[in-house]
Scaffold this motif. Structure first.
Motif, PDB file in Angstrom:
ATOM      1  N   ARG A 171     -12.175  12.021   5.380  1.00  0.00           N
ATOM      2  CA  ARG A 171     -10.718  12.090   5.353  1.00  0.00           C
ATOM      3  C   ARG A 171     -10.321  13.559   5.317  1.00  0.00           C
ATOM      4  NH1 ARG A 171     -11.042   7.205   1.210  1.00  0.00           N
ATOM      5  NH2 ARG A 171     -11.037   5.545   2.742  1.00  0.00           N
ATOM      6  N   SER A 204      -5.165  12.674   6.705  1.00  0.00           N
ATOM      7  CA  SER A 204      -4.679  11.737   5.691  1.00  0.00           C
ATOM      8  C   SER A 204      -3.497  12.269   4.897  1.00  0.00           C
ATOM      9  CB  SER A 204      -5.817  11.389   4.723  1.00  0.00           C
ATOM     10  OG  SER A 204      -6.843  10.683   5.381  1.00  0.00           O
ATOM     11  N   VAL A 247      -6.868  11.180  -2.209  1.00  0.00           N
ATOM     12  CA  VAL A 247      -7.236  10.907  -0.823  1.00  0.00           C
ATOM     13  C   VAL A 247      -8.588  10.202  -0.758  1.00  0.00           C
ATOM     14  CG1 VAL A 247      -7.803  11.963   1.395  1.00  0.00           C
ATOM     15  CG2 VAL A 247      -5.845  12.786   0.095  1.00  0.00           C
ATOM     16  N   SER A 299      -7.733   6.707  -1.365  1.00  0.00           N
ATOM     17  CA  SER A 299      -6.993   6.256  -0.191  1.00  0.00           C
ATOM     18  C   SER A 299      -6.198   4.980  -0.437  1.00  0.00           C
ATOM     19  CB  SER A 299      -7.942   6.048   0.991  1.00  0.00           C
ATOM     20  OG  SER A 299      -7.229   5.850   2.181  1.00  0.00           O
ATOM     21  N   ASN A 317      -5.308   5.477   9.082  1.00  0.00           N
ATOM     22  CA  ASN A 317      -5.001   5.569   7.663  1.00  0.00           C
ATOM     23  C   ASN A 317      -3.524   5.270   7.407  1.00  0.00           C
ATOM     24  OD1 ASN A 317      -3.524   8.032   8.233  1.00  0.00           O
ATOM     25  ND2 ASN A 317      -5.486   9.105   8.273  1.00  0.00           N
TER      26      ASN A 317
END
Length: 230
Positions: free
Chosen positions: A90, A112, A131, A134, A213
């Protein structure tokens, strides 16, 4: 993302690569992240091309990617990594100005989220952890504002109806709440659903929209007119 050690042990550290053409910036980031027991800096790069190579070699969980670097910029580097790796990391764009069009292009390319270079140490550490999980947007208000600012520049052409037609009724509800910046736990409370059910609907919405995402999903929602900037 970080896996549990076989036998039920603690999760391994979140592996991070730093990509920035300024040595002092990389040194500061390494010092901050390296002081945390659950974070590990596994590589550094000073150009976009070098970043792609280092990421492929080290296979990190998270990349802190400067937008403007020599050879190729952070946007192109992000595109290359996401397009050519089976299980890409990410990417968090690190930038000086949050309303920079480069940042929006990086988010559309699959990053992201983004982080301002003036962010404090605690904010940086928490951003990396968020992140890695997520399950919510990184700085949702800023992402929504950026998406809303650029939404009018795209030609939607019935895109809202087309987007809605791809989703189930529940997935559409979940997307609307994601666009409002809610985490999975908050969506579960709002819709009176289990956390696992929300995770399934999020994954379904992302798959049907063809995005990587939550950030890309929110951008798609704004650009199509599915969510109004107002």
């Amino acid at each position: 993302m970080p896996d549990e050690i076989p036998g039920g042990g603690p999760a391994r550290p979140i592996r991070v690569v730093l990509a920035d053409d300024e040595h002092l910036v990389r040194t500061a980031l390494r010092a901050i992240l390296g002081a945390e027991p659950d974070l590990e800096v596994v590589g550094e790069a000073r150009t976009g091309a070098e970043a792609v190579s280092v990421i492929r070699q080290t296979r990190p969980d998270i990349v802190l990617m400067d937008v403007r670097m020599p050879e190729i910029d952070g946007i192109r580097a992000t595109e290359q990594v996401l397009a050519t790796m089976d299980d890409p990391p990410r990417v968090v764009v690190v930038t000086t100005f949050e309303n920079d069009s480069y940042v929006y292009d990086a988010l559309r390319a699959g990053a992201s989220g983004f982080l301002l270079k003036r962010a404090g140490a605690d904010e940086l550490v928490q951003a990396v952890r968020l992140v890695a999980r997520s399950d919510s947007l990184l700085f949702p208000a800023a992402v929504r504002a950026l998406a809303a600012e650029h939404a009018g520049a795209r030609d939607a052409r019935n895109a809202a109806s087309e987007l809605r037609a791809r989703l189930s009724e529940r997935e559409a509800e979940v997307l609307s709440l994601m666009a409002a910046g809610l985490s999975n736990a908050e969506i579960a409370r709002e819709l009176t659903l289990g956390a696992a059910t929300v995770k399934t609907h999020v994954a379904g919405a992302l798959a049907k929209l063809g995005v990587r995402n939550r950030t890309q999903a929110v951008i798609a929602a704004y650009e199509s007119g599915f969510v109004s900037p107002r």
